[in-house]
Design a protein around this motif. Structure first.
Motif, PDB file in Angstrom:
ATOM      1  N   UNK A   1      20.886 -44.098  -3.825  1.00 33.80           N
ATOM      2  CA  UNK A   1      20.125 -45.157  -2.660  1.00 33.80           C
ATOM      3  C   UNK A   1      21.011 -45.808  -2.037  1.00 33.80           C
ATOM      4  N   UNK A   2      22.189 -45.946  -2.251  1.00 31.47           N
ATOM      5  CA  UNK A   2      23.269 -46.884  -1.612  1.00 31.47           C
ATOM      6  C   UNK A   2      23.325 -46.689  -0.148  1.00 31.47           C
ATOM      7  N   UNK A   3      23.275 -45.323   0.320  1.00 31.96           N
ATOM      8  CA  UNK A   3      23.315 -45.116   1.433  1.00 31.96           C
ATOM      9  C   UNK A   3      22.141 -45.732   2.484  1.00 31.96           C
ATOM     10  N   UNK A   4      21.199 -45.988   1.899  1.00 31.60           N
ATOM     11  CA  UNK A   4      20.032 -46.660   2.514  1.00 31.60           C
ATOM     12  C   UNK A   4      20.478 -48.159   2.999  1.00 31.60           C
ATOM     13  N   UNK A   5      21.426 -48.818   2.261  1.00 30.52           N
ATOM     14  CA  UNK A   5      22.000 -49.956   2.740  1.00 30.52           C
ATOM     15  C   UNK A   5      22.586 -49.774   3.828  1.00 30.52           C
ATOM     16  N   UNK A   6      23.450 -48.820   4.001  1.00 29.62           N
ATOM     17  CA  UNK A   6      24.266 -48.601   5.191  1.00 29.62           C
ATOM     18  C   UNK A   6      23.640 -48.264   6.418  1.00 29.62           C
ATOM     19  N   UNK A   7      22.509 -47.666   6.343  1.00 24.82           N
ATOM     20  CA  UNK A   7      21.895 -47.378   7.553  1.00 24.82           C
ATOM     21  C   UNK A   7      20.596 -48.021   7.894  1.00 24.82           C
ATOM     22  N   UNK A   8      19.964 -48.538   6.784  1.00 21.76           N
ATOM     23  CA  UNK A   8      18.635 -49.373   7.020  1.00 21.76           C
ATOM     24  C   UNK A   8      18.861 -50.668   6.003  1.00 21.76           C
ATOM     25  N   UNK A   9      18.599 -51.912   6.420  1.00 26.70           N
ATOM     26  CA  UNK A   9      18.645 -53.041   5.592  1.00 26.70           C
ATOM     27  C   UNK A   9      17.356 -52.969   4.597  1.00 26.70           C
ATOM     28  N   UNK A  10      16.342 -53.140   5.179  1.00 25.87           N
ATOM     29  CA  UNK A  10      15.101 -52.988   4.502  1.00 25.87           C
ATOM     30  C   UNK A  10      14.702 -52.206   3.362  1.00 25.87           C
TER      31      UNK A  10
END
Length: 129
Positions: A84-93
Motif C-alpha cells: 500500500x506504499x504507492x497510495x502515499x505517492x499518489x493519494x495522501x488520504x
C-alpha cells in the motif's frame, strides 16, 4: 545450600521471552496507531529476532503457536505496508487510511495474542489471520 542449583522450567523461560516480545510488539503497535508516538523499527526487529531465535525452543509446546503468531503478524503487516506504499505517492488520504487500518489490525493481533498467552492458551490454527 550455597551450592544449590536453581533451574527454570523451559515453559517459564519461554513465557518470559514471549512477554518480552509481546511488549516490544505492543509498543510498536501503539506507536503506529497514535499520531506522534512513533516507536522505533529497531524495537520491532528486536522482537522479531527474539521470536525467530526462540521459536525452535518452543516447538511442541502451547507457546510455539505464539511465536509463529507474532512472526506472521510482523510479516503480514510488512507485506501490507509495502503493497500500500504507492497510495502515499499518489493519494495522501488513501495511504493514511490504508496504513491506519494495517496498524489497527496489527495492534488487534498483538493484544489478542497477549490475552490468550496470559490465559495459558495457544493460538489456534483457525486464528491464522
Amino acid at each position: 545450600m550455597a551450592n544449590e542449583i536453581v533451574s527454570v522450567e523451559p515453559d517459564s523461560s519461554l513465557k518470559t521471552w514471549g512477554w518480552i516480545s509481546y511488549i516490544l510488539h505492543l509498543v510498536v503497535a501503539v506507536g503506529a496507531v497514535l499520531p506522534g508516538a512513533q516507536a522505533s523499527v529497531a524495537l520491532l526487529l528486536i522482537a522479531l529476532v527474539i521470536d525467530l531465535v526462540k521459536r525452535d525452543d518452543a516447538a511442541g509446546s502451547w507457546q510455539a503457536s505464539h511465536f509463529s503468531w507474532r512472526i506472521r503478524s510482523v510479516l503480514w503487516a510488512g507485506v501490507a505496508y509495502v503493497l500500500t506504499a504507492w497510495l502515499w505517492l499518489l493519494f495522501l488520504l488513501p495511504g493514511w487510511l490504508a496504513w491506519a487500518l494495517i496498524s489497527l489490525w496489527f495492534l488487534y493481533r498483538i493484544v489478542k495474542g497477549m490475552v490468550r498467552m496470559n490465559a495459558g492458551r495457544s493460538m489456534e490454527p483457525s486464528n491464522v489471520l
